[in-house]
Design a protein around this motif. Sequence first.
Motif, short mmCIF file in Angstrom:
data_model
loop_
_atom_site.label_atom_id
_atom_site.label_comp_id
_atom_site.label_asym_id
_atom_site.label_seq_id
_atom_site.Cartn_x
_atom_site.Cartn_y
_atom_site.Cartn_z
N ALA A 89 2.12 3.30 -3.91
CA ALA A 89 1.53 2.52 -2.81
C ALA A 89 0.10 2.08 -3.15
O ALA A 89 -0.30 0.95 -2.86
N VAL A 90 -0.65 2.96 -3.81
CA VAL A 90 -2.03 2.61 -4.19
C VAL A 90 -2.02 1.50 -5.24
O VAL A 90 -2.81 0.55 -5.16
N MET A 91 -1.13 1.60 -6.23
CA MET A 91 -1.04 0.55 -7.25
C MET A 91 -0.68 -0.79 -6.62
O MET A 91 -1.26 -1.82 -6.96
N ASP A 92 0.26 -0.79 -5.69
CA ASP A 92 0.63 -2.03 -5.00
C ASP A 92 -0.56 -2.59 -4.21
O ASP A 92 -0.80 -3.80 -4.21
N THR A 93 -1.29 -1.71 -3.55
CA THR A 93 -2.47 -2.14 -2.79
C THR A 93 -3.51 -2.77 -3.71
O THR A 93 -4.06 -3.82 -3.39
N ARG B 113 -2.41 -6.20 -4.82
CA ARG B 113 -2.51 -7.18 -3.75
C ARG B 113 -3.95 -7.59 -3.45
O ARG B 113 -4.19 -8.64 -2.88
N ASN B 114 -4.90 -6.73 -3.81
CA ASN B 114 -6.30 -6.99 -3.46
C ASN B 114 -7.14 -7.53 -4.62
O ASN B 114 -8.36 -7.57 -4.52
N VAL B 115 -6.48 -7.92 -5.69
CA VAL B 115 -7.17 -8.64 -6.76
C VAL B 115 -6.48 -9.98 -6.93
O VAL B 115 -5.37 -10.19 -6.44
#
Length: 187
Positions: A58-62, A65-67
């Motif tokens: 989930a952190v990797m996906d976040t 998505r935020n770059v």
Amino acid sequence: YVRFERMARQLEQDHRAMDPHDAFQLAISKALGTAHRMPDPFCVFVARADIPPDREAAVMDTLRRNVRVTDGVFALSEHRLGLLLRTPRRHAETIYQRLARCVAETASAARLTAGAASCPENGDRVMDLLSAAETALQQASAENSAGFAMAPFPEPSAEGEALKTSAADSRYVDPLTGLLRSEYLET
């Protein structure tokens, strides 16, 4: 060269199938660009993410998505990340703060610690940038309560500059590529 080209094609298709360290180094190489001009400024982040194992995906996906789409997020090993952000040095800390907030929101009690190096200020070679980012990460982990450190501008050494100048001025070495000129091979 052939291995580089094969890996570059694989990186464009799906870097997640590659060894993460190779993919990260290859992405930095591609960002460094061509021999005839200086690349656009970018930053290399090496980060440590203290997150629960069940929240890693989930952190990797976040983070992805935020770059921007042109940036890269690489899971180097357990709790270690590599980020390639196409931004100048002056924006690095602001981007880190935003990403750290996103990580904390995604996984409670998660913490992102990062060290960053910028091209061209910290070098124009993959290993120079990675080494500077690793050193900055150690500094961020040791003394910086904010969890972020930017690699300082390197001090130019007189001896190193003299070696570069003598090699570039040599009649045997092509100043653009740094390679031996073909007309002097037999000599």
